[in-house]
Motif scaffolding. Structure first.
Motif, mmCIF file in Angstrom:
data_model
loop_
_atom_site.group_PDB
_atom_site.id
_atom_site.type_symbol
_atom_site.label_atom_id
_atom_site.label_comp_id
_atom_site.label_asym_id
_atom_site.label_seq_id
_atom_site.Cartn_x
_atom_site.Cartn_y
_atom_site.Cartn_z
ATOM 1 N N ILE A 132 0.858 -1.180 0.000
ATOM 2 C CA ILE A 132 0.000 0.000 0.000
ATOM 3 C C ILE A 132 0.893 1.228 0.000
ATOM 4 O O ILE A 132 1.956 1.238 0.631
ATOM 5 N N SER A 133 0.504 2.248 -0.729
ATOM 6 C CA SER A 133 1.300 3.472 -0.738
ATOM 7 C C SER A 133 1.195 4.161 0.618
ATOM 8 O O SER A 133 0.165 4.043 1.308
ATOM 9 N N TYR A 134 2.227 4.877 0.982
ATOM 10 C CA TYR A 134 2.260 5.538 2.285
ATOM 11 C C TYR A 134 1.137 6.562 2.413
ATOM 12 O O TYR A 134 0.502 6.669 3.462
ATOM 13 N N GLN A 135 0.851 7.291 1.325
ATOM 14 C CA GLN A 135 -0.205 8.299 1.360
ATOM 15 C C GLN A 135 -1.584 7.654 1.570
ATOM 16 O O GLN A 135 -2.402 8.134 2.367
ATOM 17 N N VAL A 136 -1.839 6.558 0.851
ATOM 18 C CA VAL A 136 -3.119 5.847 1.008
ATOM 19 C C VAL A 136 -3.205 5.235 2.402
ATOM 20 O O VAL A 136 -4.277 5.199 3.020
ATOM 21 N N LEU A 185 0.600 15.958 10.720
ATOM 22 C CA LEU A 185 1.915 16.099 11.334
ATOM 23 C C LEU A 185 2.839 14.925 11.017
ATOM 24 O O LEU A 185 4.062 15.030 11.145
ATOM 25 N N ASN A 186 2.254 13.781 10.596
ATOM 26 C CA ASN A 186 3.062 12.600 10.298
ATOM 27 C C ASN A 186 3.379 12.437 8.809
ATOM 28 O O ASN A 186 4.133 11.530 8.441
ATOM 29 N N ILE A 187 2.823 13.296 7.960
ATOM 30 C CA ILE A 187 2.997 13.134 6.517
ATOM 31 C C ILE A 187 4.468 13.112 6.114
ATOM 32 O O ILE A 187 4.907 12.277 5.316
ATOM 33 N N ASN A 188 5.249 14.018 6.675
ATOM 34 C CA ASN A 188 6.664 14.127 6.302
ATOM 35 C C ASN A 188 7.604 13.441 7.291
ATOM 36 O O ASN A 188 8.825 13.654 7.228
ATOM 37 N N ASN A 189 7.042 12.644 8.187
ATOM 38 C CA ASN A 189 7.864 11.924 9.163
ATOM 39 C C ASN A 189 8.689 10.848 8.451
ATOM 40 O O ASN A 189 8.165 10.108 7.608
ATOM 41 N N LYS A 190 9.973 10.753 8.771
ATOM 42 C CA LYS A 190 10.873 9.825 8.093
ATOM 43 C C LYS A 190 10.619 8.382 8.535
ATOM 44 O O LYS A 190 10.451 8.099 9.720
ATOM 45 N N LEU A 191 10.591 7.486 7.549
ATOM 46 C CA LEU A 191 10.383 6.057 7.810
ATOM 47 C C LEU A 191 11.709 5.318 7.833
ATOM 48 O O LEU A 191 12.552 5.515 6.969
ATOM 49 N N ASN A 230 11.471 1.826 8.585
ATOM 50 C CA ASN A 230 11.022 0.453 8.325
ATOM 51 C C ASN A 230 9.843 0.542 7.375
ATOM 52 O O ASN A 230 9.109 1.538 7.382
ATOM 53 N N PHE A 231 9.641 -0.474 6.548
ATOM 54 C CA PHE A 231 8.601 -0.391 5.530
ATOM 55 C C PHE A 231 7.668 -1.605 5.536
ATOM 56 O O PHE A 231 6.966 -1.849 4.563
ATOM 57 N N ILE A 284 3.119 3.633 13.637
ATOM 58 C CA ILE A 284 4.089 4.446 14.391
ATOM 59 C C ILE A 284 5.398 3.687 14.623
ATOM 60 O O ILE A 284 6.430 4.308 14.875
ATOM 61 N N GLN A 285 5.344 2.350 14.532
ATOM 62 C CA GLN A 285 6.569 1.562 14.706
ATOM 63 C C GLN A 285 7.521 1.682 13.518
ATOM 64 O O GLN A 285 8.678 1.272 13.603
ATOM 65 N N LEU A 286 7.047 2.261 12.433
ATOM 66 C CA LEU A 286 7.874 2.400 11.243
ATOM 67 C C LEU A 286 8.681 3.700 11.230
ATOM 68 O O LEU A 286 9.627 3.830 10.455
ATOM 69 N N TYR A 287 8.313 4.651 12.081
ATOM 70 C CA TYR A 287 8.994 5.943 12.069
ATOM 71 C C TYR A 287 10.350 5.871 12.767
ATOM 72 O O TYR A 287 10.510 5.178 13.774
ATOM 73 N N CYS A 288 11.295 6.625 12.216
ATOM 74 C CA CYS A 288 12.632 6.677 12.826
ATOM 75 C C CYS A 288 12.569 7.355 14.188
ATOM 76 O O CYS A 288 13.174 6.908 15.161
ATOM 77 N N VAL A 289 11.849 8.478 14.259
ATOM 78 C CA VAL A 289 11.698 9.238 15.494
ATOM 79 C C VAL A 289 10.233 9.600 15.661
ATOM 80 O O VAL A 289 9.586 10.036 14.708
ATOM 81 N N MET A 290 9.708 9.396 16.862
ATOM 82 C CA MET A 290 8.320 9.760 17.161
ATOM 83 C C MET A 290 8.321 10.949 18.096
ATOM 84 O O MET A 290 8.899 10.894 19.189
ATOM 85 N N SER A 291 7.730 12.047 17.666
ATOM 86 C CA SER A 291 7.677 13.264 18.467
ATOM 87 C C SER A 291 6.950 13.019 19.784
ATOM 88 O O SER A 291 5.859 12.440 19.805
ATOM 89 N N ARG A 292 7.565 13.475 20.889
ATOM 90 C CA ARG A 292 6.925 13.332 22.199
ATOM 91 C C ARG A 292 5.648 14.165 22.268
ATOM 92 O O ARG A 292 4.638 13.727 22.830
ATOM 93 N N ALA A 293 5.697 15.349 21.679
ATOM 94 C CA ALA A 293 4.507 16.212 21.669
ATOM 95 C C ALA A 293 3.361 15.544 20.916
ATOM 96 O O ALA A 293 2.197 15.612 21.334
ATOM 97 N N LEU A 294 3.709 14.873 19.811
ATOM 98 C CA LEU A 294 2.692 14.180 19.022
ATOM 99 C C LEU A 294 2.120 12.994 19.793
ATOM 100 O O LEU A 294 0.927 12.703 19.710
ATOM 101 N N SER A 295 2.975 12.303 20.550
ATOM 102 C CA SER A 295 2.517 11.179 21.373
ATOM 103 C C SER A 295 1.552 11.658 22.448
ATOM 104 O O SER A 295 0.531 11.015 22.721
ATOM 105 N N VAL A 296 1.878 12.806 23.061
ATOM 106 C CA VAL A 296 1.008 13.382 24.088
ATOM 107 C C VAL A 296 -0.328 13.784 23.486
ATOM 108 O O VAL A 296 -1.395 13.540 24.062
ATOM 109 N N TYR A 297 -0.265 14.404 22.297
ATOM 110 C CA TYR A 297 -1.507 14.806 21.630
ATOM 111 C C TYR A 297 -2.347 13.580 21.262
ATOM 112 O O TYR A 297 -3.570 13.594 21.391
ATOM 113 N N GLY A 298 -1.682 12.505 20.802
ATOM 114 C CA GLY A 298 -2.393 11.270 20.474
ATOM 115 C C GLY A 298 -3.106 10.699 21.685
ATOM 116 O O GLY A 298 -4.240 10.216 21.581
#
Length: 305
Positions: free
Chosen positions: A90-94, A160-166, A168-169, A181-195
């Motif tokens: 599946i494409s990342y955007q979809v 906020l996650n659109i441009n997050n670097k991957l 793992n694929f 979220i396990q595929l991202y290189c770095v997960m923003s703490r602020a984003l985790s709190v907002y989630g």
């Protein structure tokens, strides 16, 4: 897959022996999807055409079933295509769009159940005030809130996650969910709190509100012996308990890096996308007497024709 393709596409790695059982999987899920469409649309159709069902309780039920149709359509067509494909990608955007729809509608389900609980609370605990409180404008407001609030809040996370670097694929699931979220290189703490805030705001708080309202209803019924009125609450409670258990699995267990077997994950995921969309219309069709009565008439007319 080449590096350029890796940057755009994700592998759905949660399938179990799909090469061996692809046609069996396809037939089972295709049958489930057809049943979901037929069962949900039948109840919605009955509620729309019969004026006796144009009451807040039945309008909320129709909204809940419509939510299930959108939820299923977000998952099933892609899943069915994957069963017949050589590669499950599946494409990342979809994928992000699928995550947005999945969690927006999942949160909407809790808010719709909250609206139904509030309707039952007013009907049983404040019957004289019911026509004044549950006006048409109130019902419309609750429906708009149930769909718009989760969509806006989940959209922030997706944007906020659109441009997050991957890094793992390969997803562990058969469709895109919070395991992304396990595929991202770095997960923003602020984003985790907002989630977590979104989860509390559209999941936990509505659940606590439902528990509070049904506690009040039980106490009122116990004091006044309104057992028939309380029976209209049973389907809502049954749906809430089942859905809460499945979403809890999705939000907690699916995110853990554990030894949870691939087959167990696969079966639990199938329950998440099948159980409520398939059984909600059956539960409401059998347990809600007014709907059941019109449904029996519809079936009898079909047999005569």
């Amino acid at each position: 897959m080449n590096p350029g393709l890796n940057m755009t596409y994700l592998i759905l790695g949660g399938h179990v022996e799909v090469q061996k059982y692809r046609y069996l999987y396809f037939m089972i899920l295709f049958t489930a999807y057809i049943l979901i469409i037929c069962c949900n649309t039948s109840i919605i159709y009955l509620i729309v055409i019969h004026k006796s069902l144009h009451e807040p309780m039945y309008i909320f039920i129709a909204a809940l079933l419509l939510n299930s149709l959108f939820f299923s359509t977000n998952i099933y067509p892609k899943l069915l295509a994957d069963f017949l494909s050589e590669k499950q990608i599946i494409s990342y955007q979809v994928c992000l769009f699928q995550v947005f729809i999945f969690y927006s509608l999942s949160c909407s389900e809790f808010l719709l159940l909250s609206a139904m609980a509030y309707d039952r609370y007013v009907s049983i605990c404040k019957p004289l005030q019911y026509p004044t409180i549950m006006r048409k404008i109130t019902v419309v407001f609750l429906l708009v809130l149930a769909w718009l609030l989760p969509a806006c809040q989940v959209a922030v996370v997706i944007i906020l996650n659109i441009n997050n670097k991957l890094c793992n694929f390969t997803l562990k699931g058969i469709f895109c969910n919070n395991s992304l979220i396990q595929l991202y290189c770095v997960m923003s703490r602020a984003l985790s709190v907002y989630g977590a805030f979104v989860l509390l705001n559209t999941g936990l708080f509505p659940m606590l509100f439902i528990i509070f309202t049904y506690t009040k209803i039980i106490l009122t019924v116990y004091r006044s012996c309104k057992k028939k009125a309380a029976q209209t609450c049973l389907p809502h409670l049954f749906v809430l308990i089942n859905y809460s258990c499945l979403i809890t699995y999705d939000m907690i267990i699916a995110r853990l890096e554990s030894d949870f077997s691939k087959t167990a994950r696969f079966l639990m995921t199938l329950q998440i996308i099948t159980y409520n969309p398939l059984f909600n219309p059956i539960i409401y069709g059998l347990k809600m007497k007014e709907i059941s009565k019109h449904l029996q008439r519809l079936l009898c007319q079909s047999k005569l024709n």
